[in-house]
Design an enzyme around this catalytic site. Sequence first.
Site, PDB file in Angstrom:
ATOM      1  N   ASP A 196       0.850  -1.190   0.000  1.00  0.00           N
ATOM      2  CA  ASP A 196       0.000   0.000   0.000  1.00  0.00           C
ATOM      3  C   ASP A 196       0.887   1.242   0.000  1.00  0.00           C
ATOM      4  O   ASP A 196       1.784   1.367   0.846  1.00  0.00           O
ATOM      5  CB  ASP A 196      -0.909  -0.006   1.232  1.00  0.00           C
ATOM      6  CG  ASP A 196      -1.930   1.117   1.192  1.00  0.00           C
ATOM      7  OD1 ASP A 196      -3.038   0.889   0.696  1.00  0.00           O
ATOM      8  OD2 ASP A 196      -1.606   2.229   1.661  1.00  0.00           O
ATOM      9  N   ASN A 236      -2.483  12.915  -4.328  1.00  0.00           N
ATOM     10  CA  ASN A 236      -3.607  13.316  -5.180  1.00  0.00           C
ATOM     11  C   ASN A 236      -4.097  14.716  -4.837  1.00  0.00           C
ATOM     12  O   ASN A 236      -4.369  15.530  -5.724  1.00  0.00           O
ATOM     13  CB  ASN A 236      -4.760  12.317  -5.033  1.00  0.00           C
ATOM     14  CG  ASN A 236      -4.584  11.077  -5.900  1.00  0.00           C
ATOM     15  OD1 ASN A 236      -3.919  11.120  -6.926  1.00  0.00           O
ATOM     16  ND2 ASN A 236      -5.170   9.974  -5.478  1.00  0.00           N
ATOM     17  N   HIS A 250      -4.888  14.277  -9.581  1.00  0.00           N
ATOM     18  CA  HIS A 250      -5.053  12.857  -9.867  1.00  0.00           C
ATOM     19  C   HIS A 250      -4.204  12.388 -11.052  1.00  0.00           C
ATOM     20  O   HIS A 250      -3.848  11.211 -11.129  1.00  0.00           O
ATOM     21  CB  HIS A 250      -6.531  12.538 -10.125  1.00  0.00           C
ATOM     22  CG  HIS A 250      -7.362  12.564  -8.877  1.00  0.00           C
ATOM     23  ND1 HIS A 250      -7.897  13.724  -8.363  1.00  0.00           N
ATOM     24  CD2 HIS A 250      -7.724  11.569  -8.022  1.00  0.00           C
ATOM     25  CE1 HIS A 250      -8.568  13.449  -7.259  1.00  0.00           C
ATOM     26  NE2 HIS A 250      -8.478  12.152  -7.023  1.00  0.00           N
ATOM     27  N   ASP A 304      -1.910   9.197 -10.856  1.00  0.00           N
ATOM     28  CA  ASP A 304      -1.921   8.095 -11.827  1.00  0.00           C
ATOM     29  C   ASP A 304      -0.516   7.800 -12.341  1.00  0.00           C
ATOM     30  O   ASP A 304      -0.157   6.641 -12.576  1.00  0.00           O
ATOM     31  CB  ASP A 304      -2.836   8.440 -13.006  1.00  0.00           C
ATOM     32  CG  ASP A 304      -4.314   8.375 -12.636  1.00  0.00           C
ATOM     33  OD1 ASP A 304      -4.632   7.864 -11.544  1.00  0.00           O
ATOM     34  OD2 ASP A 304      -5.142   8.831 -13.444  1.00  0.00           O
ATOM     35  N   GLU A 318      -4.577   2.404  -4.385  1.00  0.00           N
ATOM     36  CA  GLU A 318      -3.114   2.445  -4.305  1.00  0.00           C
ATOM     37  C   GLU A 318      -2.539   1.161  -3.722  1.00  0.00           C
ATOM     38  O   GLU A 318      -1.392   1.130  -3.281  1.00  0.00           O
ATOM     39  CB  GLU A 318      -2.658   3.641  -3.461  1.00  0.00           C
ATOM     40  CG  GLU A 318      -3.037   3.586  -1.995  1.00  0.00           C
ATOM     41  CD  GLU A 318      -4.397   4.189  -1.683  1.00  0.00           C
ATOM     42  OE1 GLU A 318      -4.584   4.643  -0.543  1.00  0.00           O
ATOM     43  OE2 GLU A 318      -5.260   4.213  -2.579  1.00  0.00           O
TER      44      GLU A 318
END
Length: 242
Positions: free
Chosen positions: A104, A112, A117, A121, A147
Amino acid sequence: MAKTINVLQNSPHTILAVLGGCIGVLICLIYTFLPTALHLNLFVMITVILVVNGWLLGLIIRRLFINGYRDTLTGLGNKNMFYNTLKNEMTRTRSKDLCLAMLDLDNFKQINDTFGHIAGDTVLKKLAEILKQNTRGTDSVVRWGGEEFAIVMPHTSMQGAYALLERIRTIIESYDFGPQINSRQITFSSGVVSYINLSKVMQTKTNELNPLDLFVNLADKAMYRAKASKNTVVRWNEEYCA
């Protein structure tokens, strides 16, 4: 979608049988109702049509497989592929040489919120590349969701899995994700569990979960333990991951 893919994967003979039946019916109709002079021309035309349709069917099946088993952002396998792979490996393993890791990204929401975002990404795609480049061809790397990622490692001891994850962890913490993103260090937390751990838990405790979900649950518990410190790899241990 998953049911459709499962049918296509497990019953290719059904598709071929249907196509074969259609060809047989068409040939019978040609030779029964049409003049002899037209038999060859129509037979060639129908054969071409069937070949083209077969090619298109192959593309459709391939697209269904990709959509059902691949994460569109990273190109990694998705949760469907994960469960399929883990189930197969759990069935295969004899010497308990199987490990599972859950990963994680730390503080990903802040990435973000701070950089947007699109930047988030980019981090996910770069992480996927690093995971693929630093694992073996026999390992299965998937994006679990958001994530979170998972790695199924067959023919791997706990020591080997831990060493692999530690190596990836050090690569990630020093990786240059770009001038804007790199102002915030990217790290991940990971928990790893072996099939031997799973077997011991199943022998000593009563669990409502099936072995597949229990395996994931144990890896999750180790990962949550790691997230308490962040940028850490934790091996499952009954004393502090129970």
